[in-house]
Design an enzyme around this catalytic site. Sequence first.
Site, PDB file in Angstrom:
ATOM      1  N   GLY A 188      47.703  22.340  53.805  1.00 36.18           N
ATOM      2  CA  GLY A 188      47.079  21.234  53.063  1.00 36.18           C
ATOM      3  C   GLY A 188      48.149  20.295  52.517  1.00 36.18           C
ATOM      4  O   GLY A 188      48.020  19.760  51.408  1.00 36.18           O
TER       5      GLY A 188
ATOM      6  N   GLN B  12      46.537  15.262  47.978  1.00 39.76           N
ATOM      7  CA  GLN B  12      47.153  14.575  46.827  1.00 39.76           C
ATOM      8  C   GLN B  12      48.381  15.331  46.313  1.00 39.76           C
ATOM      9  O   GLN B  12      49.455  14.753  46.170  1.00 39.76           O
ATOM     10  CB  GLN B  12      46.127  14.425  45.691  1.00 39.76           C
ATOM     11  CG  GLN B  12      46.649  13.577  44.535  1.00 39.76           C
ATOM     12  CD  GLN B  12      45.945  13.850  43.217  1.00 39.76           C
ATOM     13  OE1 GLN B  12      45.186  14.805  43.076  1.00 39.76           O
ATOM     14  NE2 GLN B  12      46.190  13.007  42.238  1.00 39.76           N
TER      15      GLN B  12
ATOM     16  N   TYR C 236      32.716  24.514  43.319  1.00 41.31           N
ATOM     17  CA  TYR C 236      34.182  24.490  43.270  1.00 41.31           C
ATOM     18  C   TYR C 236      34.683  25.464  42.195  1.00 41.31           C
ATOM     19  O   TYR C 236      35.569  26.286  42.440  1.00 41.31           O
ATOM     20  CB  TYR C 236      34.627  23.064  42.979  1.00 41.31           C
ATOM     21  CG  TYR C 236      36.098  22.862  42.777  1.00 41.31           C
ATOM     22  CD1 TYR C 236      37.003  23.052  43.817  1.00 41.31           C
ATOM     23  CD2 TYR C 236      36.608  22.438  41.537  1.00 41.31           C
ATOM     24  CE1 TYR C 236      38.364  22.833  43.632  1.00 41.31           C
ATOM     25  CE2 TYR C 236      37.953  22.213  41.352  1.00 41.31           C
ATOM     26  CZ  TYR C 236      38.833  22.414  42.395  1.00 41.31           C
ATOM     27  OH  TYR C 236      40.167  22.193  42.203  1.00 41.31           O
TER      28      TYR C 236
HETATM   29  N1  SER Z   1      40.686  17.553  39.816  1.00 38.22           N
HETATM   30  C1  SER Z   1      39.687  18.531  40.150  1.00 38.22           C
HETATM   31  C2  SER Z   1      38.354  17.913  40.302  1.00 38.22           C
HETATM   32  O1  SER Z   1      38.099  16.950  39.624  1.00 38.22           O
HETATM   33  C3  SER Z   1      39.628  19.588  39.097  1.00 38.22           C
HETATM   34  O2  SER Z   1      40.471  20.614  39.448  1.00 38.22           O
HETATM   35  O3  SER Z   1      37.566  18.381  41.048  1.00 38.22           O
END
Ligand code: SER
Length: 312
Positions: A9, A13, A143
């Site tokens: 990956g 970012q 997530y």
């Molecule tokens: N930056 C991530 C998100 O906003 C959080 O870990 O999903």
Amino acid sequence: MSDTILIIGACGQIGTELTQKLRDVYGKENVIASDIREGSEEMMTSGPFEILDATDKPGILKIVQKYKVTQVYLMAAMLSATGEKFPHKAWELNMTSLLGVLDLAKEKHIKQVYWPSSIASFGPTSPKINTPQQTVMEPTTVYGISKLAGEHWCNYYHEKYGVDVRSIRYPGIISWKTKPGGGTTDYAVDIYFQATEKKTYECFLTENTRLPMMYMQDAVNATIQIMQADVADIKTRTSYNLAAISFTPKEIAAAIRKYIPEFEISYKEDFRQAIADSWPQVIDDSKAREDWGWAHKFDLDLMTKDMLENLG
Ligand code: SER
């Protein structure tokens, strides 16, 4: 023997900047970048690069053997907002990739693993201010569920099989080189791009939504620091809380206005507001500071100055 590193990956970012820093530190030939697709010219020409699907364990093993890889940084993931649109895909990518890499370490193909967790592993029942290292964790996004489960898989592989896996719960990461994709904290990156391009920004979170954030340089340094720390200093094998700054859209807009006085912000919340509302506002990261000497450098003003200088 020196380390040979594989980044999975690498074009995302964090991966983009982590790869360049690791190439500076370890030598470009010793840092193999990989992603599902090709990256920027800098990525492709500054050292070895392989096309690799993070869920393809045999494919990862092939590259590990080809380059005699000793450490894997697994940076591929589907973030919070996209994960809500594709829950099964998010789970599949985030879990299969982790279990594959942990197995490679268990089978002694590699020595060390880095895997990021997130503030998303907390939920609405966690304390919002000074969220402790150990507390109630009931995430409400796919997530977050995948990150919390992943943390416990890391701990399990460490306890049962002695796998040296290290992890940080990243806050929202802000950077100018590569934009994030599909996250809830992404507004704090987009706002700088729009401020320099259009002098105006419509925010998808309300003005007083406070979230933990960090500048990329600090995040990359923390990542390399935890991997280089003495093994005896790593006392948490789920994932370490990590913090730098916390701010609201209103506060970041005010910081930008110091440099771009005509900048205007408006607010139109969308489904990401509920995600942000379920997360902590300020994280207590004293364990990372005590155990392996973490210290951040960038506050809101320093970060704003650096972002606008680089984008301007
Ligand atoms: N930056 C991530 C998100 O906003 C959080 O870990 O999903």
